[in-house]
Design a protein around this motif. Structure first.
Motif, PDB file in Angstrom:
ATOM      1  N   ILE A  27       9.702   7.426  14.145  1.00 26.39           N
ATOM      2  CA  ILE A  27       9.304   6.434  13.148  1.00 26.39           C
ATOM      3  C   ILE A  27       9.832   6.829  11.776  1.00 26.39           C
ATOM      4  CG2 ILE A  27       7.110   7.586  12.680  1.00 26.39           C
ATOM      5  CD1 ILE A  27       7.753   3.778  12.768  1.00 26.39           C
ATOM      6  N   LEU A  28      10.003   8.142  11.549  1.00 28.65           N
ATOM      7  CA  LEU A  28      10.530   8.613  10.264  1.00 28.65           C
ATOM      8  C   LEU A  28      11.961   8.147  10.067  1.00 28.65           C
ATOM      9  CD1 LEU A  28      10.138  10.252   7.701  1.00 28.65           C
ATOM     10  CD2 LEU A  28      10.831  12.297   8.973  1.00 28.65           C
ATOM     11  N   MET A  29      12.782   8.199  11.127  1.00 28.15           N
ATOM     12  CA  MET A  29      14.158   7.713  11.028  1.00 28.15           C
ATOM     13  C   MET A  29      14.173   6.227  10.691  1.00 28.15           C
ATOM     14  SD  MET A  29      17.154   7.384  13.936  1.00 28.15           S
ATOM     15  CE  MET A  29      16.259   6.049  14.721  1.00 28.15           C
ATOM     16  N   LEU A  59       2.783  -3.592   5.923  1.00 28.31           N
ATOM     17  CA  LEU A  59       1.667  -4.140   6.694  1.00 28.31           C
ATOM     18  C   LEU A  59       1.846  -3.873   8.189  1.00 28.31           C
ATOM     19  CD1 LEU A  59       1.102  -7.567   4.879  1.00 28.31           C
ATOM     20  CD2 LEU A  59      -0.348  -5.533   4.780  1.00 28.31           C
ATOM     21  N   GLN A  60       3.068  -3.969   8.667  1.00 25.71           N
ATOM     22  CA  GLN A  60       3.321  -3.678  10.080  1.00 25.71           C
ATOM     23  C   GLN A  60       3.055  -2.203  10.396  1.00 25.71           C
ATOM     24  OE1 GLN A  60       7.362  -5.171  10.161  1.00 25.71           O
ATOM     25  NE2 GLN A  60       6.763  -6.931  11.386  1.00 25.71           N
ATOM     26  N   LEU A  61       3.452  -1.310   9.484  1.00 30.77           N
ATOM     27  CA  LEU A  61       3.179   0.109   9.691  1.00 30.77           C
ATOM     28  C   LEU A  61       1.682   0.400   9.684  1.00 30.77           C
ATOM     29  CD1 LEU A  61       5.933   1.815   7.486  1.00 30.77           C
ATOM     30  CD2 LEU A  61       5.839   1.726   9.977  1.00 30.77           C
ATOM     31  N   LEU A  62       0.963  -0.192   8.738  1.00 34.69           N
ATOM     32  CA  LEU A  62      -0.484   0.010   8.674  1.00 34.69           C
ATOM     33  C   LEU A  62      -1.160  -0.498   9.941  1.00 34.69           C
ATOM     34  CD1 LEU A  62      -1.191  -0.983   4.944  1.00 34.69           C
ATOM     35  CD2 LEU A  62      -1.104   1.317   5.936  1.00 34.69           C
ATOM     36  N   ALA A  63      -0.699  -1.637  10.431  1.00 35.13           N
ATOM     37  CA  ALA A  63      -1.281  -2.168  11.669  1.00 35.13           C
ATOM     38  C   ALA A  63      -0.980  -1.255  12.855  1.00 35.13           C
ATOM     39  CB  ALA A  63      -0.737  -3.569  11.938  1.00 35.13           C
ATOM     40  N   THR A  64       0.218  -0.674  12.873  1.00 38.14           N
ATOM     41  CA  THR A  64       0.593   0.200  13.990  1.00 38.14           C
ATOM     42  C   THR A  64      -0.244   1.472  14.020  1.00 38.14           C
ATOM     43  OG1 THR A  64       2.871  -0.627  13.952  1.00 38.14           O
ATOM     44  CG2 THR A  64       2.494   1.498  15.009  1.00 38.14           C
ATOM     45  N   GLU A  89      10.678  -3.456  14.521  1.00 40.34           N
ATOM     46  CA  GLU A  89      11.950  -2.840  14.884  1.00 40.34           C
ATOM     47  C   GLU A  89      13.141  -3.749  14.609  1.00 40.34           C
ATOM     48  OE1 GLU A  89      11.508  -1.733  18.914  1.00 40.34           O
ATOM     49  OE2 GLU A  89      10.186  -0.030  18.507  1.00 40.34           O
ATOM     50  N   LEU A  90      12.879  -5.041  14.400  1.00 38.67           N
ATOM     51  CA  LEU A  90      13.961  -5.979  14.093  1.00 38.67           C
ATOM     52  C   LEU A  90      14.255  -6.069  12.595  1.00 38.67           C
ATOM     53  CD1 LEU A  90      12.974  -8.930  16.476  1.00 38.67           C
ATOM     54  CD2 LEU A  90      14.618  -7.091  16.905  1.00 38.67           C
ATOM     55  N   PHE A 225      20.918  12.897  11.537  1.00 39.61           N
ATOM     56  CA  PHE A 225      19.787  13.824  11.561  1.00 39.61           C
ATOM     57  C   PHE A 225      18.944  13.660  12.825  1.00 39.61           C
ATOM     58  CE2 PHE A 225      19.835  13.957   6.660  1.00 39.61           C
ATOM     59  CZ  PHE A 225      20.798  14.959   6.690  1.00 39.61           C
ATOM     60  N   THR A 226      18.827  12.419  13.288  1.00 41.07           N
ATOM     61  CA  THR A 226      18.060  12.168  14.514  1.00 41.07           C
ATOM     62  C   THR A 226      18.759  12.749  15.725  1.00 41.07           C
ATOM     63  OG1 THR A 226      17.098  10.141  13.604  1.00 41.07           O
ATOM     64  CG2 THR A 226      17.069  10.389  15.982  1.00 41.07           C
ATOM     65  N   LEU A 227      20.070  12.480  15.841  1.00 43.53           N
ATOM     66  CA  LEU A 227      20.829  13.026  16.976  1.00 43.53           C
ATOM     67  C   LEU A 227      20.895  14.545  16.929  1.00 43.53           C
ATOM     68  CD1 LEU A 227      23.769  10.438  17.103  1.00 43.53           C
ATOM     69  CD2 LEU A 227      21.738  10.525  18.561  1.00 43.53           C
TER      70      LEU A 227
END
Length: 231
Positions: A27-29, A59-64, A89-90, A225-227
């Motif tokens: 989620i950080l990426m 708002l989507q992050l808070l809901a998640t 994600e879109l 950084f993710t890879l």
């Protein structure tokens, strides 16, 4: 500050946004990528898009993180999960789509397609599609102005009070005009010679700027950084 992205940068950012979606990394990426993509809206003072997308994403992050873990009913969990996780994600791809309209012009896209020897049917279709929705939006504004001139209520409240009348005065004229708009735009594209055989040139010369290179680099770093296992 005037910000113009080269169409090649837009296509690269589109690839990055889709890689972020398909890799399903941390989620950080995702958050870092979205922040990087939102910054140009604030640099160009397009606060409507910048603040609007930021608020929706927050708002989507808070809901998640805070709302979904407390819901036990599947009837509520599935639709809320789709809105907070699926649509979230879109967001990167949607931002790049807005870039394609706000930070580039149709002439630049046509110049790129000619340079890369894209099929002419694709170029004509893209030219019609690129101008279709802005034209429909102008028609919508004209319909609303005509309604206001005749003293007809408009807005969300009028839709709730009289949905049938709202559909009759707005939706039906738009649908009837949509086919004519598509036909007119197609004729305009053909008039400009997009379907002519042979090699075609363009007055618009594409050139990458320092802003393009900065964003090519910045948008790639979260993925690297993710890879590499750092995010």
């Amino acid at each position: 500050m005037k910000w113009r992205f080269d169409p090649r940068t837009i296509l690269y950012l589109l690839i990055i946004s889709q890689l972020v979606l398909f890799l399903d990394g941390s989620i950080l990426m995702e958050i870092i990528t979205v922040i990087i993509l939102i910054i140009p809206f604030f640099l160009t003072r397009q606060l409507y898009w910048g603040i609007g997308i930021s608020m929706i994403y927050i708002l989507q992050l808070l809901a998640t993180f805070f709302l979904l873990p407390k819901i036990t009913s599947p009837i509520l969990l599935y639709p809320l999960s789709m809105v907070s996780n699926g649509f979230r994600e879109l967001i990167p791809g949607m931002i790049v789509g807005i870039y394609a309209i706000k930070f580039t012009s149709l002439g630049e896209w046509i110049s790129l397609f000619k340079k890369w020897h894209f099929p002419k049917f694709f170029t004509i279709t893209f030219a019609v599609f690129f101008r279709f929705f802005p034209t429909i939006q102008q028609d919508y504004q004209q319909i609303r102005n005509a309604m206001a001139f005749r003293g007809i209520e408009r807005g969300v409240l009028s839709f709730i009070k009289q949905p049938r009348q709202t559909f009759e005065f707005i939706l039906i004229p738009l649908l009837m005009n949509a086919s004519q708009v598509a036909q007119d735009l197609t004729i305009a594209a053909l008039t400009k010679g997009l379907s002519m055989p042979g090699k075609q040139t363009s007055l618009i010369q594409l050139q990458m700027t320092k802003f393009d290179y900065i964003y090519l680099t910045a948008s790639t770093l979260p993925l690297i950084f993710t890879l590499g296992g750092f995010l």
